[in-house]
Design a protein around this motif. Structure first.
Motif, PDB file in Angstrom:
ATOM      1  N   TYR A  65      34.348  -5.637  15.569  1.00 25.63           N
ATOM      2  CA  TYR A  65      34.129  -5.161  14.206  1.00 25.63           C
ATOM      3  C   TYR A  65      35.092  -4.033  13.862  1.00 25.63           C
ATOM      4  O   TYR A  65      35.827  -4.103  12.881  1.00 25.63           O
ATOM      5  N   PHE A  66      35.115  -2.984  14.675  1.00 27.59           N
ATOM      6  CA  PHE A  66      35.980  -1.846  14.370  1.00 27.59           C
ATOM      7  C   PHE A  66      37.439  -2.120  14.726  1.00 27.59           C
ATOM      8  O   PHE A  66      38.325  -1.380  14.300  1.00 27.59           O
ATOM      9  N   GLY A  67      37.702  -3.183  15.465  1.00 26.37           N
ATOM     10  CA  GLY A  67      39.074  -3.590  15.755  1.00 26.37           C
ATOM     11  C   GLY A  67      39.658  -4.478  14.673  1.00 26.37           C
ATOM     12  O   GLY A  67      40.816  -4.873  14.736  1.00 26.37           O
ATOM     13  N   GLY A  68      38.859  -4.813  13.669  1.00 27.27           N
ATOM     14  CA  GLY A  68      39.349  -5.608  12.545  1.00 27.27           C
ATOM     15  C   GLY A  68      39.368  -7.106  12.777  1.00 27.27           C
ATOM     16  O   GLY A  68      39.972  -7.847  12.003  1.00 27.27           O
ATOM     17  N   ASP A  69      38.691  -7.581  13.808  1.00 31.03           N
ATOM     18  CA  ASP A  69      38.661  -9.014  14.097  1.00 31.03           C
ATOM     19  C   ASP A  69      37.441  -9.642  13.421  1.00 31.03           C
ATOM     20  O   ASP A  69      36.406  -9.868  14.044  1.00 31.03           O
ATOM     21  N   GLY A  70      37.581  -9.913  12.134  1.00 32.06           N
ATOM     22  CA  GLY A  70      36.473 -10.458  11.353  1.00 32.06           C
ATOM     23  C   GLY A  70      35.998 -11.804  11.845  1.00 32.06           C
ATOM     24  O   GLY A  70      34.798 -12.062  11.927  1.00 32.06           O
ATOM     25  N   GLN A  71      36.933 -12.677  12.207  1.00 26.74           N
ATOM     26  CA  GLN A  71      36.556 -14.011  12.696  1.00 26.74           C
ATOM     27  C   GLN A  71      35.807 -13.896  14.020  1.00 26.74           C
ATOM     28  O   GLN A  71      34.805 -14.568  14.235  1.00 26.74           O
ATOM     29  N   GLY A  72      36.280 -13.036  14.905  1.00 29.32           N
ATOM     30  CA  GLY A  72      35.614 -12.839  16.194  1.00 29.32           C
ATOM     31  C   GLY A  72      34.227 -12.243  16.023  1.00 29.32           C
ATOM     32  O   GLY A  72      33.266 -12.697  16.649  1.00 29.32           O
ATOM     33  N   ALA A  73      34.115 -11.241  15.154  1.00 29.15           N
ATOM     34  CA  ALA A  73      32.814 -10.603  14.910  1.00 29.15           C
ATOM     35  C   ALA A  73      31.852 -11.587  14.233  1.00 29.15           C
ATOM     36  O   ALA A  73      30.663 -11.621  14.560  1.00 29.15           O
ATOM     37  N   TYR A  74      32.371 -12.395  13.315  1.00 24.57           N
ATOM     38  CA  TYR A  74      31.535 -13.364  12.600  1.00 24.57           C
ATOM     39  C   TYR A  74      30.885 -14.347  13.569  1.00 24.57           C
ATOM     40  O   TYR A  74      29.747 -14.767  13.380  1.00 24.57           O
ATOM     41  N   ALA A  75      31.583 -14.698  14.644  1.00 23.76           N
ATOM     42  CA  ALA A  75      31.051 -15.628  15.646  1.00 23.76           C
ATOM     43  C   ALA A  75      29.811 -15.060  16.333  1.00 23.76           C
ATOM     44  O   ALA A  75      29.016 -15.815  16.893  1.00 23.76           O
ATOM     45  N   PHE A  76      29.612 -13.749  16.280  1.00 25.62           N
ATOM     46  CA  PHE A  76      28.450 -13.116  16.904  1.00 25.62           C
ATOM     47  C   PHE A  76      27.239 -13.059  15.971  1.00 25.62           C
ATOM     48  O   PHE A  76      26.172 -12.620  16.373  1.00 25.62           O
ATOM     49  N   LEU A  77      27.383 -13.492  14.734  1.00 29.18           N
ATOM     50  CA  LEU A  77      26.260 -13.471  13.794  1.00 29.18           C
ATOM     51  C   LEU A  77      25.296 -14.617  14.087  1.00 29.18           C
ATOM     52  O   LEU A  77      25.705 -15.714  14.451  1.00 29.18           O
ATOM     53  N   SER A  78      24.011 -14.347  13.874  1.00 29.66           N
ATOM     54  CA  SER A  78      22.997 -15.383  14.030  1.00 29.66           C
ATOM     55  C   SER A  78      23.171 -16.437  12.935  1.00 29.66           C
ATOM     56  O   SER A  78      23.843 -16.203  11.927  1.00 29.66           O
ATOM     57  N   LYS A  79      22.560 -17.587  13.129  1.00 28.49           N
ATOM     58  CA  LYS A  79      22.614 -18.646  12.119  1.00 28.49           C
ATOM     59  C   LYS A  79      22.079 -18.124  10.783  1.00 28.49           C
ATOM     60  O   LYS A  79      22.633 -18.420   9.721  1.00 28.49           O
ATOM     61  N   TRP A 138      18.767  -8.331  17.520  1.00 29.74           N
ATOM     62  CA  TRP A 138      19.579  -9.425  18.040  1.00 29.74           C
ATOM     63  C   TRP A 138      18.630 -10.556  18.411  1.00 29.74           C
ATOM     64  O   TRP A 138      17.461 -10.328  18.696  1.00 29.74           O
ATOM     65  N   THR A 139      19.148 -11.780  18.374  1.00 29.30           N
ATOM     66  CA  THR A 139      18.329 -12.936  18.721  1.00 29.30           C
ATOM     67  C   THR A 139      19.107 -13.845  19.670  1.00 29.30           C
ATOM     68  O   THR A 139      20.332 -13.891  19.626  1.00 29.30           O
ATOM     69  N   LEU A 140      18.374 -14.535  20.501  1.00 31.64           N
ATOM     70  CA  LEU A 140      18.982 -15.452  21.458  1.00 31.64           C
ATOM     71  C   LEU A 140      19.008 -16.846  20.832  1.00 31.64           C
ATOM     72  O   LEU A 140      17.969 -17.390  20.481  1.00 31.64           O
ATOM     73  N   GLU A 141      20.218 -17.394  20.675  1.00 31.36           N
ATOM     74  CA  GLU A 141      20.391 -18.724  20.090  1.00 31.36           C
ATOM     75  C   GLU A 141      21.249 -19.560  21.030  1.00 31.36           C
ATOM     76  O   GLU A 141      22.393 -19.205  21.299  1.00 31.36           O
ATOM     77  N   GLY A 142      20.696 -20.636  21.534  1.00 28.97           N
ATOM     78  CA  GLY A 142      21.450 -21.509  22.423  1.00 28.97           C
ATOM     79  C   GLY A 142      21.947 -20.804  23.673  1.00 28.97           C
ATOM     80  O   GLY A 142      23.010 -21.124  24.176  1.00 28.97           O
ATOM     81  N   GLY A 143      21.205 -19.813  24.123  1.00 32.15           N
ATOM     82  CA  GLY A 143      21.580 -19.086  25.328  1.00 32.15           C
ATOM     83  C   GLY A 143      22.531 -17.923  25.089  1.00 32.15           C
ATOM     84  O   GLY A 143      22.903 -17.231  26.031  1.00 32.15           O
ATOM     85  N   ASP A 144      22.936 -17.678  23.842  1.00 31.01           N
ATOM     86  CA  ASP A 144      23.854 -16.591  23.520  1.00 31.01           C
ATOM     87  C   ASP A 144      23.181 -15.587  22.586  1.00 31.01           C
ATOM     88  O   ASP A 144      22.456 -15.974  21.663  1.00 31.01           O
ATOM     89  N   TRP A 145      23.460 -14.305  22.807  1.00 29.76           N
ATOM     90  CA  TRP A 145      22.923 -13.269  21.929  1.00 29.76           C
ATOM     91  C   TRP A 145      23.702 -13.252  20.628  1.00 29.76           C
ATOM     92  O   TRP A 145      24.935 -13.319  20.625  1.00 29.76           O
ATOM     93  N   LYS A 146      22.968 -13.166  19.520  1.00 30.01           N
ATOM     94  CA  LYS A 146      23.581 -13.134  18.194  1.00 30.01           C
ATOM     95  C   LYS A 146      23.007 -11.965  17.385  1.00 30.01           C
ATOM     96  O   LYS A 146      21.809 -11.694  17.401  1.00 30.01           O
ATOM     97  N   TYR A 147      23.894 -11.283  16.675  1.00 34.02           N
ATOM     98  CA  TYR A 147      23.557 -10.161  15.808  1.00 34.02           C
ATOM     99  C   TYR A 147      22.677 -10.680  14.671  1.00 34.02           C
ATOM    100  O   TYR A 147      23.023 -11.647  13.996  1.00 34.02           O
ATOM    101  N   ASP A 148      21.532 -10.040  14.454  1.00 32.62           N
ATOM    102  CA  ASP A 148      20.570 -10.551  13.473  1.00 32.62           C
ATOM    103  C   ASP A 148      20.119  -9.498  12.475  1.00 32.62           C
ATOM    104  O   ASP A 148      19.009  -9.546  11.961  1.00 32.62           O
ATOM    105  N   ALA A 149      20.993  -8.534  12.173  1.00 33.70           N
ATOM    106  CA  ALA A 149      20.622  -7.474  11.229  1.00 33.70           C
ATOM    107  C   ALA A 149      21.228  -7.765   9.860  1.00 33.70           C
ATOM    108  O   ALA A 149      22.153  -7.094   9.413  1.00 33.70           O
ATOM    109  N   CYS A 150      20.717  -8.795   9.200  1.00 37.02           N
ATOM    110  CA  CYS A 150      21.252  -9.133   7.875  1.00 37.02           C
ATOM    111  C   CYS A 150      20.140  -9.132   6.842  1.00 37.02           C
ATOM    112  O   CYS A 150      18.987  -9.057   7.149  1.00 37.02           O
TER     113      CYS A 150
END
Length: 150
Positions: A65-79, A138-150
């Motif tokens: 997020y703070f490194g400016g990698d929007g695509q990488g950070a977006y991949a960590f968002l929950s469904k 955060w929530t566990l989706e498909g075995g991976d942790w995903k950011y869920d503060a939306c």
């Protein structure tokens, strides 16, 4: 995540070894009418989620997020969060944050608690106390942790 892959690989190797035991050579011409055994179909028991893995994932997310990698950070968002956040708008927000604050703001003092498929993370953002988090969901989706503060 590497642990899960290792467990799957070991289970597959064990199943292969079990299927190739030396006693099967004696009965090579005899058709088998026995049902498929569990050893031939490897199954793994999911490893319970732990706070250490969640802490590592939250640190990675903050770095992206703070490194400016929007695509990488977006991949960590929950469904659920991805359904609410347009990828282009999210990337622009991340880019703006990186340009406005710079990339050297790692998460520190990261602590996570996990209960089932839900986790809470608290951490400080180096040099930017207004972004410190307390109980970030955060929530566990498909075995991976995903950011869920939306």
């Amino acid at each position: 995540m590497r642990t899960r892959a290792t467990i799957t690989l070991v289970a597959t190797l064990l199943a292969t070894l079990a299927a190739c035991d030396s006693s099967s050579d004696d009965k090579a011409d005899t058709p088998s009418s026995s049902p498929t055994t569990a050893a031939e179909t490897p199954t793994t028991t999911p490893t319970p989620a732990d706070g250490v893995d969640l802490e590592r994932v939250a640190e990675t997310y903050a770095d992206l997020y703070f490194g400016g990698d929007g695509q990488g950070a977006y991949a960590f968002l929950s469904k659920r969060c991805r359904a609410k956040a347009d990828p282009a708008v999210y990337a622009a927000t991340v880019d703006k944050a990186a340009k406005g604050y710079g990339p050297d703001h790692p998460a520190t003092d990261v602590h996570a608690t996990v209960s089932g498929d839900m986790g809470r993370v608290s951490y400080k953002v180096k040099g930017l106390p207004k972004f410190d988090q307390e109980g970030q969901p955060w929530t566990l989706e498909g075995g991976d942790w995903k950011y869920d503060a939306c």
